[in-house]
Design a protein around this motif. Structure first.
Motif, PDB file in Angstrom:
ATOM      1  N   GLU A   1       9.068  13.338   3.143  1.00 39.01           N
ATOM      2  CA  GLU A   1       8.748  11.740   2.974  1.00 39.01           C
ATOM      3  C   GLU A   1       9.398  11.536   1.445  1.00 39.01           C
ATOM      4  OE1 GLU A   1       5.267   9.712   4.770  1.00 39.01           O
ATOM      5  OE2 GLU A   1       4.576  11.703   4.082  1.00 39.01           O
ATOM      6  N   ALA A   2       9.276  12.496   0.634  1.00 38.93           N
ATOM      7  CA  ALA A   2       9.608  12.129  -0.766  1.00 38.93           C
ATOM      8  C   ALA A   2      11.057  12.279  -0.686  1.00 38.93           C
ATOM      9  CB  ALA A   2       9.003  13.510  -1.654  1.00 38.93           C
ATOM     10  N   GLU A   3      11.743  13.256   0.016  1.00 38.89           N
ATOM     11  CA  GLU A   3      13.086  12.892   0.151  1.00 38.89           C
ATOM     12  C   GLU A   3      13.758  11.885   0.707  1.00 38.89           C
ATOM     13  OE1 GLU A   3      16.902  15.652   2.250  1.00 38.89           O
ATOM     14  OE2 GLU A   3      14.961  16.498   1.853  1.00 38.89           O
ATOM     15  N   ASP A   4      13.177  11.594   1.818  1.00 39.13           N
ATOM     16  CA  ASP A   4      13.662  10.349   2.560  1.00 39.13           C
ATOM     17  C   ASP A   4      13.354   8.993   2.131  1.00 39.13           C
ATOM     18  OD1 ASP A   4      14.791  11.859   4.787  1.00 39.13           O
ATOM     19  OD2 ASP A   4      13.205  11.704   6.043  1.00 39.13           O
ATOM     20  N   LEU A   5      11.954   8.816   1.489  1.00 41.90           N
ATOM     21  CA  LEU A   5      11.499   7.648   1.052  1.00 41.90           C
ATOM     22  C   LEU A   5      11.709   7.259  -0.221  1.00 41.90           C
ATOM     23  CD1 LEU A   5       8.672   7.393   3.596  1.00 41.90           C
ATOM     24  CD2 LEU A   5      10.965   6.623   4.331  1.00 41.90           C
ATOM     25  N   LEU A   6      11.579   8.502  -1.052  1.00 43.32           N
ATOM     26  CA  LEU A   6      11.654   8.227  -2.458  1.00 43.32           C
ATOM     27  C   LEU A   6      13.070   8.614  -3.248  1.00 43.32           C
ATOM     28  CD1 LEU A   6       8.255   9.611  -3.721  1.00 43.32           C
ATOM     29  CD2 LEU A   6       9.038   7.366  -4.000  1.00 43.32           C
ATOM     30  N   GLY A   7      13.526   9.667  -2.705  1.00 41.04           N
ATOM     31  CA  GLY A   7      14.840  10.246  -3.264  1.00 41.04           C
ATOM     32  C   GLY A   7      14.646  10.320  -4.740  1.00 41.04           C
ATOM     33  N   ASN A   8      15.558   9.772  -5.664  1.00 38.55           N
ATOM     34  CA  ASN A   8      15.381   9.855  -7.062  1.00 38.55           C
ATOM     35  C   ASN A   8      14.536   8.906  -7.787  1.00 38.55           C
ATOM     36  OD1 ASN A   8      17.048  11.995  -7.037  1.00 38.55           O
ATOM     37  ND2 ASN A   8      18.872  10.885  -6.985  1.00 38.55           N
ATOM     38  N   GLN A   9      13.967   7.978  -7.295  1.00 37.45           N
ATOM     39  CA  GLN A   9      12.887   7.032  -7.577  1.00 37.45           C
ATOM     40  C   GLN A   9      11.837   7.610  -8.459  1.00 37.45           C
ATOM     41  OE1 GLN A   9      11.743   5.098  -3.671  1.00 37.45           O
ATOM     42  NE2 GLN A   9      12.446   3.191  -4.994  1.00 37.45           N
ATOM     43  N   GLN A  10      11.466   6.757  -9.556  1.00 38.26           N
ATOM     44  CA  GLN A  10      10.570   7.174 -10.752  1.00 38.26           C
ATOM     45  C   GLN A  10       9.412   6.084 -10.511  1.00 38.26           C
ATOM     46  OE1 GLN A  10      10.802  10.159 -12.044  1.00 38.26           O
ATOM     47  NE2 GLN A  10      12.639  10.549 -10.993  1.00 38.26           N
ATOM     48  N   ILE A  11       8.319   6.390 -11.378  1.00 41.79           N
ATOM     49  CA  ILE A  11       7.476   5.417 -11.573  1.00 41.79           C
ATOM     50  C   ILE A  11       7.951   4.060 -11.950  1.00 41.79           C
ATOM     51  CG2 ILE A  11       5.370   4.882 -12.755  1.00 41.79           C
ATOM     52  CD1 ILE A  11       4.458   7.547 -12.888  1.00 41.79           C
TER      53      ILE A  11
ATOM     54  N   LEU B   1       0.697  -1.019  -0.244  1.00 43.67           N
ATOM     55  CA  LEU B   1       0.061   0.238   0.062  1.00 43.67           C
ATOM     56  C   LEU B   1       0.946   1.390   0.003  1.00 43.67           C
ATOM     57  CD1 LEU B   1      -3.014  -1.041   2.482  1.00 43.67           C
ATOM     58  CD2 LEU B   1      -2.927  -0.770  -0.083  1.00 43.67           C
ATOM     59  N   GLN B   2       1.943   1.409   0.613  1.00 41.89           N
ATOM     60  CA  GLN B   2       3.051   2.234   0.687  1.00 41.89           C
ATOM     61  C   GLN B   2       3.464   2.494  -0.881  1.00 41.89           C
ATOM     62  OE1 GLN B   2       3.567   4.853   2.639  1.00 41.89           O
ATOM     63  NE2 GLN B   2       5.780   4.835   3.472  1.00 41.89           N
ATOM     64  N   LYS B   3       3.666   1.490  -1.624  1.00 40.84           N
ATOM     65  CA  LYS B   3       3.963   1.487  -3.145  1.00 40.84           C
ATOM     66  C   LYS B   3       2.893   2.465  -3.663  1.00 40.84           C
ATOM     67  CE  LYS B   3       4.143  -1.137  -7.013  1.00 40.84           C
ATOM     68  NZ  LYS B   3       4.016  -2.748  -7.576  1.00 40.84           N
ATOM     69  N   GLU B   4       1.526   2.121  -3.458  1.00 39.66           N
ATOM     70  CA  GLU B   4       0.582   2.431  -4.280  1.00 39.66           C
ATOM     71  C   GLU B   4       0.365   3.999  -3.832  1.00 39.66           C
ATOM     72  OE1 GLU B   4      -1.102   1.013  -6.560  1.00 39.66           O
ATOM     73  OE2 GLU B   4      -0.259  -1.103  -6.058  1.00 39.66           O
ATOM     74  N   ARG B   5       0.671   4.307  -2.581  1.00 32.04           N
ATOM     75  CA  ARG B   5       0.601   5.660  -2.104  1.00 32.04           C
ATOM     76  C   ARG B   5       1.824   6.321  -3.017  1.00 32.04           C
ATOM     77  NH1 ARG B   5       3.247   7.944   3.016  1.00 32.04           N
ATOM     78  NH2 ARG B   5       2.607  10.072   3.135  1.00 32.04           N
ATOM     79  N   PHE B   6       2.900   5.908  -3.081  1.00 31.46           N
ATOM     80  CA  PHE B   6       4.053   6.636  -3.883  1.00 31.46           C
ATOM     81  C   PHE B   6       3.583   6.955  -5.214  1.00 31.46           C
ATOM     82  CE2 PHE B   6       7.230   5.098  -0.504  1.00 31.46           C
ATOM     83  CZ  PHE B   6       6.963   6.342   0.176  1.00 31.46           C
ATOM     84  N   LEU B   7       3.010   5.788  -5.839  1.00 35.15           N
ATOM     85  CA  LEU B   7       2.573   6.025  -7.152  1.00 35.15           C
ATOM     86  C   LEU B   7       1.677   6.821  -7.541  1.00 35.15           C
ATOM     87  CD1 LEU B   7       2.245   2.105  -8.429  1.00 35.15           C
ATOM     88  CD2 LEU B   7       3.981   3.833  -9.108  1.00 35.15           C
ATOM     89  N   CYS B   8       0.820   7.043  -6.423  1.00 35.63           N
ATOM     90  CA  CYS B   8      -0.330   8.465  -6.644  1.00 35.63           C
ATOM     91  C   CYS B   8       0.434   9.701  -6.744  1.00 35.63           C
ATOM     92  CB  CYS B   8      -1.304   8.048  -5.424  1.00 35.63           C
ATOM     93  SG  CYS B   8      -2.538   6.939  -5.269  1.00 35.63           S
ATOM     94  N   TYR B   9       1.444   9.662  -5.686  1.00 36.16           N
ATOM     95  CA  TYR B   9       2.428  10.992  -5.703  1.00 36.16           C
ATOM     96  C   TYR B   9       2.904  11.273  -6.973  1.00 36.16           C
ATOM     97  CZ  TYR B   9       6.431  13.695  -4.458  1.00 36.16           C
ATOM     98  OH  TYR B   9       7.423  14.858  -4.394  1.00 36.16           O
ATOM     99  N   LEU B  10       3.752  10.025  -7.417  1.00 37.74           N
ATOM    100  CA  LEU B  10       4.378  10.239  -8.622  1.00 37.74           C
ATOM    101  C   LEU B  10       3.365  10.555  -9.952  1.00 37.74           C
ATOM    102  CD1 LEU B  10       6.986   7.695  -8.097  1.00 37.74           C
ATOM    103  CD2 LEU B  10       7.340   9.848  -8.131  1.00 37.74           C
ATOM    104  N   ARG B  11       2.275  10.140 -10.037  1.00 33.40           N
ATOM    105  CA  ARG B  11       1.393  10.398 -11.147  1.00 33.40           C
ATOM    106  C   ARG B  11       0.683  11.524 -10.918  1.00 33.40           C
ATOM    107  NH1 ARG B  11      -0.426   4.085 -10.624  1.00 33.40           N
ATOM    108  NH2 ARG B  11       0.859   3.154 -12.243  1.00 33.40           N
ATOM    109  N   GLN B  12       0.728  12.195  -9.778  1.00 33.64           N
ATOM    110  CA  GLN B  12       0.057  13.524  -9.498  1.00 33.64           C
ATOM    111  C   GLN B  12      -1.640  13.603  -9.933  1.00 33.64           C
ATOM    112  OE1 GLN B  12       2.581  16.389 -11.022  1.00 33.64           O
ATOM    113  NE2 GLN B  12       4.054  16.447  -9.377  1.00 33.64           N
TER     114      GLN B  12
END
Length: 483
Positions: free
Chosen positions: A459-469, A383-394
């Motif tokens: 969170e974007a800095e700590d948990l995502l960094g440079n990750q993309q979709i 679910l955390q993955k799905e949350r990050f995908l929501c963030y990246l897809r905007q």
């Protein structure tokens, strides 16, 4: 080689989430004091201390020495104040209590004794002096008080103030790390490789592994098979090395404790050694303390047994048109180390590749320890993955997940949909009640409409960094596994 160095450096940064915790604990007064020094930003100051002066190895000793010096400083400041308070008049030395007494005297001259009594709640300047000495004495004798709480801290020199802030900061950082993160800044963030986030390797509860009569040779070793097929489009086979199958002992399925142990091992990796050789060295005692409620002999043996299981199990996923085989540990070697034992673990190539490619899902470890349902700590990652995908897809933070989504993430013991749906709701309630990943959800029959918590900048800095979709979308190698 350059790409490897970039990944390693990115993983070693000090999480903004942790710096936020330290700033909150120190309080606004500390931040305001530091700002008046005009010596940069307090967050950069904290980052420098954490990254250059504190390590998991020296944390307790640095905290002990700093705390001892801090208490001595309080005694010195108290003694200095007591000496000043005994002087009736000090020319050209309007500092600390003398300064306040002079100002109080001016107040009396300007507004009268009644106003003085109202403000200071004493009858005379002498009583004010005694009152302040008592307050500072109480502060100096309180082991939990900080230097920045000294009543006259602003009258100290800029160098004294900065040293006071640094001492208080080191003790505060150490206390938060010890209380919440096992004394290790590298354990603030916990992660899980994408391959284990996307596939249903874990069972809820302590259940027997049901092996079929089917078998397959892997690396010339016979492996028996446990099957999980929640629907006609997806199946997962757990492949168990014959060497760990004992008729006198019950072989347990991979459960949430195994999953927690796996993440604990990964959290203890030396970055350079892990990326270059896939190896992790960790003491069994450390793993017991990280994953068990107590470090008794039974739990110690249980952790060793679970490590052996993780080194002798592989998974075969058959999903639509693809077949994927992956493992957990490729090798486990346990040797004596001091009063205990050390495990040398070689992580499976698939897991290693996930980390090399940035295909990991991260969360803050202290957010996961208060869940009521033990499987919540496992389900949070997909679910955390799905949350990050929501963030990246905007495109908003609300998405729908049907029953099929969840039965592809957890190996449910029950075949009854109503029981499993209730189990899913328990986990979602865990997330909502503890403010982790999920903000709200609505269930309509067997579909869950989930609204995720917006991803905050830190969170974007700590948990995502440079990750993309693309980092969250697996591209499994096509393999054929004869059964």
């Amino acid at each position: 080689m350059i790409e490897l160095e970039v990944i390693v450096l990115r993983e070693e940064h000090v999480p903004q989430y942790f710096i936020n915790q330290v700033v909150d604990e120190l309080g606004q007064k500390c931040e305001e004091l530091y700002d008046k020094l005009k010596d940069g930003n307090i967050r950069d100051f904290l980052h420098d201390i954490i990254s250059s002066e504190l390590t998991p190895a020296n944390l307790h000793e640095v905290r002990r020495v700093t705390f001892k010096e801090l208490q001595k400083t309080k005694k010195r400041w108290l003694k200095s104040l007591q000496e000043l308070s005994g002087i009736s008049k000090v020319k050209n030395k309007r500092v600390e209590v003398v300064k306040e007494l002079d100002l109080a005297n001016e107040l009396i001259e300007m507004y009268g004794m009644e106003q003085f009594k109202k403000i200071y709640e004493v009858n005379t300047l002498e009583e004010l002096n005694v009152k302040r000495v008592k307050e500072i004495t109480k502060w100096a004798n309180d082991k939990t008080s900080r230097l920045i709480d000294f009543l006259y801290i602003k009258d100290k020199t800029p160098l004294q103030i900065k040293k006071a802030i640094k001492s208080d900061t080191i003790v505060t950082i150490a206390d938060i790390l010890i209380k919440n993160f096992d004394g290790n800044i590298n354990k603030v963030i916990i992660d899980q490789p994408l391959i284990y986030t996307d596939h249903v390797a874990v069972n809820p509860g302590w259940s027997r592994m049901k092996l079929t009569e089917k078998s397959v040779l892997i690396d010339n070793k016979l492996h028996y098979i446990s099957e999980y097929q929640p629907d006609e489009n997806y199946s997962l086979l757990t492949l168990v090395n014959q060497e760990i199958i004992n008729e006198d002992q019950i072989l347990r399925a991979i459960d949430e404790t195994d999953s927690k142990l796996f993440r604990a091992v990964l959290s203890m990796r030396d970055r350079k050694l892990f990326f270059e050789e896939r190896k992790i060295y960790v003491t069994i005692g450390d793993l017991v303390r990280r994953t068990q409620s107590s470090d008794n002999k039974s739990n110690y043996l249980s952790v060793k047994s679970r490590l052996t299981k993780l080194a002798n199990v592989k998974f075969n996923v058959i999903n639509d048109n693809e077949t994927l085989v992956f493992g957990i540990f490729d090798r486990l070697h346990i040797t004596e180390f001091g009063d205990g034992e050390m495990a040398e673990i070689t992580i499976a190539e698939d897991v290693h590749q996930n980390y090399m490619m940035g295909q990991v899902v991260r969360a803050y470890s202290d957010k996961l320890i208060h869940f009521e349902n033990r499987m919540s700590e496992h389900l949070i990652f997909p679910l955390q993955k799905e949350r990050f995908l929501c963030y990246l897809r905007q495109k908003g933070y609300t998405a729908e997940f049907d029953y099929t989504y969840f039965i592809h993430k957890i190996q449910f013991k029950s075949k009854r949909k109503d029981i499993n749906l209730a189990f899913i709701e328990e986990c979602l309630n865990d997330f909502v009640n503890h403010g982790v990943t999920v903000e709200t959800y609505v269930r309509k029959k067997d579909v869950f409409q989930i609204t995720f918590l917006p991803v905050k900048p830190y969170e974007a800095e700590d948990l995502l960094g440079n990750q993309q979709i693309t980092d969250f979308i697996s591209n499994p190698e096509q393999l054929t596994l004869p059964i």
